[in-house]
Design a protein around this motif. Structure first.
Motif, short mmCIF file in Angstrom:
data_model
loop_
_atom_site.label_atom_id
_atom_site.label_comp_id
_atom_site.label_asym_id
_atom_site.label_seq_id
_atom_site.Cartn_x
_atom_site.Cartn_y
_atom_site.Cartn_z
N MET A 1 -26.17 -59.85 -146.77
CA MET A 1 -25.27 -58.71 -146.98
C MET A 1 -25.38 -57.96 -145.73
SD MET A 1 -25.05 -55.97 -149.82
CE MET A 1 -26.01 -54.68 -149.86
N GLY A 2 -24.42 -57.43 -145.07
CA GLY A 2 -24.36 -56.95 -143.64
C GLY A 2 -25.01 -55.43 -143.72
N GLU A 3 -25.15 -54.76 -142.60
CA GLU A 3 -25.87 -53.45 -142.57
C GLU A 3 -24.70 -52.48 -142.86
OE1 GLU A 3 -26.88 -50.72 -138.66
OE2 GLU A 3 -27.04 -52.70 -138.52
N VAL A 4 -25.04 -51.57 -143.76
CA VAL A 4 -24.24 -50.49 -143.91
C VAL A 4 -24.35 -49.35 -142.89
CG1 VAL A 4 -23.99 -48.60 -145.70
CG2 VAL A 4 -24.74 -50.71 -146.49
N ASP A 5 -23.18 -49.18 -142.26
CA ASP A 5 -23.10 -48.50 -140.86
C ASP A 5 -21.53 -47.90 -141.01
OD1 ASP A 5 -22.84 -47.53 -138.43
OD2 ASP A 5 -23.76 -49.06 -137.51
N SER A 6 -21.57 -46.61 -140.63
CA SER A 6 -20.12 -46.09 -140.73
C SER A 6 -19.32 -46.46 -139.58
CB SER A 6 -20.57 -44.44 -140.93
OG SER A 6 -21.16 -43.88 -139.66
N ALA A 7 -19.84 -46.90 -138.61
CA ALA A 7 -19.39 -47.42 -137.58
C ALA A 7 -18.49 -48.58 -137.92
CB ALA A 7 -20.17 -47.87 -136.33
N HIS A 8 -18.74 -49.42 -138.76
CA HIS A 8 -18.21 -50.67 -139.44
C HIS A 8 -16.83 -50.28 -140.04
CE1 HIS A 8 -21.31 -52.94 -137.77
NE2 HIS A 8 -22.16 -52.77 -138.75
N LEU A 9 -16.99 -49.30 -140.86
CA LEU A 9 -16.05 -48.58 -141.58
C LEU A 9 -14.88 -47.90 -140.83
CD1 LEU A 9 -14.82 -48.09 -144.39
CD2 LEU A 9 -16.29 -46.22 -144.94
N GLY A 10 -15.64 -47.38 -139.76
CA GLY A 10 -14.75 -46.73 -138.89
C GLY A 10 -13.85 -47.62 -137.89
N ARG A 11 -14.19 -48.73 -137.68
CA ARG A 11 -13.31 -49.69 -136.99
C ARG A 11 -12.14 -50.13 -138.01
NH1 ARG A 11 -17.94 -50.71 -135.77
NH2 ARG A 11 -19.05 -52.10 -134.04
N VAL A 12 -12.44 -50.30 -139.10
CA VAL A 12 -11.44 -50.79 -140.08
C VAL A 12 -10.65 -49.65 -140.39
CG1 VAL A 12 -11.07 -51.51 -142.70
CG2 VAL A 12 -13.08 -52.64 -141.21
N SER A 13 -11.20 -48.60 -140.69
CA SER A 13 -10.40 -47.25 -140.86
C SER A 13 -9.49 -47.05 -139.52
CB SER A 13 -11.18 -45.99 -140.97
OG SER A 13 -12.05 -46.13 -142.24
N ALA A 14 -9.94 -47.20 -138.39
CA ALA A 14 -8.99 -46.90 -137.34
C ALA A 14 -7.67 -47.81 -137.49
CB ALA A 14 -9.86 -47.27 -136.11
N LEU A 15 -7.84 -49.03 -137.79
CA LEU A 15 -6.62 -50.03 -138.17
C LEU A 15 -5.70 -49.30 -138.99
CD1 LEU A 15 -5.01 -52.69 -137.68
CD2 LEU A 15 -6.63 -53.58 -139.41
N PHE A 16 -6.05 -49.10 -140.01
CA PHE A 16 -5.43 -48.20 -141.16
C PHE A 16 -4.74 -47.05 -140.64
CE2 PHE A 16 -7.59 -51.51 -143.63
CZ PHE A 16 -6.48 -51.83 -144.59
N ASN A 90 -24.97 -37.21 -150.92
CA ASN A 90 -23.99 -38.06 -151.58
C ASN A 90 -23.69 -39.15 -150.38
OD1 ASN A 90 -21.25 -39.17 -152.25
ND2 ASN A 90 -21.11 -37.51 -153.63
N ARG A 91 -23.88 -40.34 -150.98
CA ARG A 91 -23.79 -41.48 -150.00
C ARG A 91 -22.33 -41.77 -149.61
NH1 ARG A 91 -28.68 -43.16 -152.71
NH2 ARG A 91 -27.38 -43.87 -154.46
N VAL A 92 -21.55 -41.78 -150.68
CA VAL A 92 -20.20 -42.20 -150.45
C VAL A 92 -19.43 -41.17 -149.63
CG1 VAL A 92 -17.79 -42.24 -151.72
CG2 VAL A 92 -19.90 -43.18 -152.81
N LEU A 93 -19.81 -40.04 -149.64
CA LEU A 93 -19.10 -38.65 -148.97
C LEU A 93 -19.71 -39.02 -147.36
CD1 LEU A 93 -19.10 -35.50 -150.79
CD2 LEU A 93 -17.20 -36.70 -150.05
N ALA A 94 -21.09 -39.13 -147.38
CA ALA A 94 -21.76 -39.57 -146.10
C ALA A 94 -21.06 -40.54 -145.23
CB ALA A 94 -23.35 -39.67 -146.19
N LEU A 95 -21.10 -41.84 -145.73
CA LEU A 95 -20.46 -42.83 -145.22
C LEU A 95 -18.91 -42.67 -144.99
CD1 LEU A 95 -20.93 -45.75 -144.31
CD2 LEU A 95 -20.13 -46.57 -146.53
N SER A 96 -18.27 -42.27 -145.94
CA SER A 96 -16.77 -42.07 -145.67
C SER A 96 -16.48 -40.83 -144.52
CB SER A 96 -16.13 -41.53 -146.80
OG SER A 96 -16.28 -42.54 -148.00
N LEU A 97 -17.22 -39.75 -144.73
CA LEU A 97 -16.78 -38.58 -143.66
C LEU A 97 -17.40 -39.04 -142.14
CD1 LEU A 97 -17.24 -35.74 -146.07
CD2 LEU A 97 -15.10 -36.94 -145.56
#
Length: 170
Positions: A1-16, A90-97
């Motif tokens: 399993m990969g590292e949970v990092d908002s930067a990874h989600l940010g890269r994908v989010s930037a695409l969307f 709230n981990r969902v808010l923290a990671l998402s925001l």
């Protein structure tokens, strides 16, 4: 399993965001609100000892040193925002925001050197950390929002980013 990092989600989010036509103006608006919300929630964390311990490194002057390495500097800056988000309860808010700030930080680092702002950023971080640690939620929100308005203004001025241009996927 990969590292949970908002930067990874940010890269994908930037695409969307890019595909949807979302603009930098919208990103800055979302970022200011999101980090303000996280700071408010962090200051309302019911465990005062946990709040103070998490914010302690950012209140002390020794943690805010000049970094020659841009990656180390960005990591230290992101560490502050991550610590605030971690107190939000709230981990969902923290990671998402956190993703909004990750996108902005990445784009600024690619296009310019944000270390010029280091003294201002660290002073802002210190004041926000004090408010969070003391449990002053409204003050923490206001300080965070003002901090990010300043960063957004810097981005607009220095990077010539038109607010109506789409978020780039870098």
């Amino acid at each position: 399993m990969g590292e949970v990092d908002s930067a990874h989600l940010g890269r994908v989010s930037a695409l969307f965001y890019n595909m949807s036509g979302a603009t930098y103006g919208e990103l800055f608006e979302a970022w200011i609100w999101a980090e303000g919300e996280l700071a408010d929630r962090a200051a309302r964390n019911p465990d005062a000892a946990v709040r103070q311990k998490a914010m302690e490194p950012f209140v002390e002057d020794g943690e805010h040193q000049h970094h020659d390495d841009l990656a180390v500097y960005l990591e230290a800056h992101a560490g502050f925002h991550h610590a605030v988000a971690g107190l939000a309860g709230n981990r969902v808010l923290a990671l998402s925001l956190e993703t909004y700030g990750q996108i902005v930080a990445h784009h600024v680092a690619v296009l310019d050197d944000p270390r010029e702002l280091s003294n201002v950023l660290f002073d802002d971080h210190r004041n926000i950390a004090k408010a969070v640690g003391a449990g002053h939620s409204r003050q923490a929100r206001e300080l965070m929002e003002n901090h990010l308005r300043g960063v957004a203004a810097y981005c607009r001025e220095r990077l010539n980013s038109a607010l109506d241009s789409p978020v780039e996927w870098l």
